[in-house]
Design a protein around this motif. Sequence first.
Motif, short mmCIF file in Angstrom:
data_model
loop_
_atom_site.label_atom_id
_atom_site.label_comp_id
_atom_site.label_asym_id
_atom_site.label_seq_id
_atom_site.Cartn_x
_atom_site.Cartn_y
_atom_site.Cartn_z
N ASN A 179 38.29 34.16 24.88
CA ASN A 179 37.67 32.70 24.95
C ASN A 179 38.78 32.27 25.78
OD1 ASN A 179 37.27 32.19 21.49
ND2 ASN A 179 36.16 30.93 23.00
N SER A 180 38.98 31.42 26.44
CA SER A 180 39.59 30.90 27.52
C SER A 180 40.06 29.83 27.24
CB SER A 180 38.71 30.66 28.89
OG SER A 180 37.51 29.61 28.43
N PHE A 181 40.96 28.99 27.49
CA PHE A 181 42.11 28.40 27.89
C PHE A 181 41.24 26.94 27.59
CE2 PHE A 181 45.33 31.55 27.78
CZ PHE A 181 45.30 30.85 26.75
N HIS A 182 40.60 26.91 28.47
CA HIS A 182 38.98 25.85 28.51
C HIS A 182 38.45 25.78 27.73
CE1 HIS A 182 35.90 23.83 30.85
NE2 HIS A 182 37.30 23.08 31.18
N ASP A 183 37.60 27.03 27.21
CA ASP A 183 36.92 27.07 25.26
C ASP A 183 37.45 25.79 24.19
OD1 ASP A 183 34.68 28.53 27.11
OD2 ASP A 183 36.23 30.64 26.24
N VAL A 184 39.21 25.85 23.83
CA VAL A 184 39.90 25.78 23.54
C VAL A 184 39.95 24.81 23.86
CG1 VAL A 184 41.98 24.71 23.16
CG2 VAL A 184 41.10 28.13 22.69
N TRP A 185 40.23 23.81 25.15
CA TRP A 185 40.32 22.22 25.55
C TRP A 185 38.55 21.44 24.60
CZ3 TRP A 185 37.04 19.42 29.18
CH2 TRP A 185 37.71 18.44 29.39
N ARG A 186 37.22 22.64 25.57
CA ARG A 186 36.35 21.70 24.78
C ARG A 186 36.41 21.63 23.81
NH1 ARG A 186 31.86 25.18 27.59
NH2 ARG A 186 30.79 24.23 26.87
N GLY A 187 36.71 22.66 23.15
CA GLY A 187 36.32 22.25 21.27
C GLY A 187 37.61 20.80 20.77
N ALA A 188 38.81 20.52 21.04
CA ALA A 188 39.42 19.61 21.02
C ALA A 188 38.84 18.42 21.60
CB ALA A 188 41.11 20.38 21.82
N LYS A 189 38.47 18.85 22.42
CA LYS A 189 37.97 17.02 22.91
C LYS A 189 36.89 17.26 22.77
CE LYS A 189 38.77 15.17 27.09
NZ LYS A 189 39.56 14.00 26.87
N LEU B 145 46.12 27.66 32.98
CA LEU B 145 46.42 28.44 31.81
C LEU B 145 45.66 29.64 31.95
CD1 LEU B 145 46.84 26.33 29.09
CD2 LEU B 145 48.88 27.45 30.14
N ASP B 146 43.99 29.39 31.89
CA ASP B 146 43.45 30.71 32.40
C ASP B 146 43.75 31.19 33.63
OD1 ASP B 146 41.44 30.28 29.97
OD2 ASP B 146 40.85 28.82 31.09
N ALA B 147 44.08 30.64 34.89
CA ALA B 147 44.08 31.57 35.85
C ALA B 147 45.75 32.69 35.59
CB ALA B 147 44.86 30.08 37.33
N VAL B 148 46.32 31.63 34.58
CA VAL B 148 47.16 32.91 34.60
C VAL B 148 47.40 33.61 33.36
CG1 VAL B 148 48.98 31.56 35.43
CG2 VAL B 148 49.28 31.43 33.59
N ASP B 149 46.46 33.52 32.76
CA ASP B 149 46.05 34.70 31.74
C ASP B 149 45.63 36.07 32.18
OD1 ASP B 149 44.93 36.00 29.10
OD2 ASP B 149 43.07 34.93 29.30
N ARG C 72 48.72 42.79 22.52
CA ARG C 72 48.74 42.39 23.45
C ARG C 72 47.90 41.26 23.20
NH1 ARG C 72 46.60 44.54 28.69
NH2 ARG C 72 46.72 43.07 29.63
N LEU C 73 46.98 41.71 22.70
CA LEU C 73 45.81 40.27 22.18
C LEU C 73 46.70 39.38 21.13
CD1 LEU C 73 42.44 42.00 20.81
CD2 LEU C 73 43.31 40.39 22.38
N ARG C 74 47.26 39.86 20.11
CA ARG C 74 48.18 38.73 19.21
C ARG C 74 48.65 37.38 20.04
NH1 ARG C 74 48.20 35.73 14.96
NH2 ARG C 74 50.07 36.10 13.74
N GLU C 75 49.22 38.46 21.50
CA GLU C 75 50.09 36.77 21.78
C GLU C 75 49.42 36.19 22.26
OE1 GLU C 75 52.93 38.47 25.59
OE2 GLU C 75 53.72 40.52 24.01
N LYS C 76 48.27 36.92 23.33
CA LYS C 76 47.53 35.69 23.83
C LYS C 76 47.02 34.33 22.54
CE LYS C 76 43.34 35.16 26.10
NZ LYS C 76 41.98 35.04 26.75
#
Length: 431
Positions: A410-420, A21-25, A334-338
């Motif tokens: 924030n990256s999608f990876h940050d979010v993943w770390r949070g949920a994990k 997800l980060d790679a295509v952000d 655009r920010l809101r979309e992300k």
Amino acid sequence: MNVRLEPDFRGRTEEGFARELDAVDSLRAYRQRFHLPVGPDGRELAYLCGNSLGLMPRASRVAVEQELRRWAEMGVAGWFDGPSPWFDCDQRDREALGRLVGGLRHEVVAMNALTVNLHLMLATFYRPSSARHLVLVDAPMFPSDRYAVASHLRHRGIDPEPATVRLSPRPGESFLREEDLEDALLERGGAIALVLVSGVNYLTGHAFDLERVAEATRRAGCILGLDLAHAVGNVPLRLHEWGVDFAVWCHYKYVNAGPGAPGGCFVHERHSRDVTLPRMGGWWGNDPETRFEMRPRFEPRPDALGWQISSPVVLANATLGPALELFEEVGIERLREKSIRLTGYLESLLKELVGESVEMLTPREAMRRGCQLSVRIGEPGVERALATAGVVCDVREPDVVRLAPAPLYNSFHDVWRGAKAVAEFLGTGRE
Ligand SMILES: *Cc1c(COP(=O)(O)O)cnc(C)c1O
């Protein structure tokens, strides 16, 4: 608004998917424009606390140093001479600020701090009459706002308890419904002088449909004030178009202007042009043409700047420009979309990893929330456990954890770390 359909996050709890997800952000490069705090192991923290204090844009240091140099090299001449004199530093960021909140240039001003600005607005706009003296507020309400409202009632000799109409969510629900606010205004609107609600609620993350709130308030003939602390820089706003009377906010949360940054204030032009409105006077609200003539009578400028009191806090103002510049570059839409994707991903991960073992206070629909998700976690120690995992979030007593992925850094990876980390704390992680 044109929001792309969210991809199906279902079942995708693996770390590699976050990386994909980060790679295509398309906004991923903006992370490099910030300083990212690191943990004791030297690794970047997963900072999900932009709802409390946004991270530092790299450009802010240069901006502050520029003002320090000006002071060192010019002394008092810094107020008037050379490029960007301090005398009109209150004019500098108004275009960008106006765009961020959907206000006209002369309707916005950066000054003081949020609660101070709320006091200034209540001094002008809370004008009780024999027919109307009640103040309608939403619950849960940030304590500072409650204190401010109560003090203005007391100042006018009114007992705050019976004069404050506090609208709460229905039993079993965590956020207030727009239709309940509309009904309250239909029933009691004739006795209500002022409505003060949050754009995005600090505790639940619920975003009001502000256009609807503004419409209902106008029909009832009340003044509408908004606290946008958690809305500005988070969700698109159109204050002028909606006809909001006034709004206040801070710039240290999602706008990333740093601790001590000046607050923001919006006064609709139908009021800001009216120099006869009562207000707390001070020389900086005076017409700058005559300010230094030191006339005995206060002549406010016909503009939101007419609510300024003191000379600007120049050093604190310096970080606002570079912070707003990032919003100018990206654009709030655009920010809101992300943001919708990031938060949707967080919600989906939590659902997959912890299921029903936490209670979500935030609405499920993207349009009814900003970037923050608030979850109630019954076990103590979550903040500490997440910190140990390198995840920064905060807890509002007694047991509400706020996780707020900010789309600028924030990256999608940050979010993943949070949920994990939440899942590991609860012992529910499946992988
Ligand atoms: C953050 C916040 C404040 C902070 O007020 P200051 O005067 O800037 O300290 C006030 N109200 C709400 C709703 C907030 O979220």
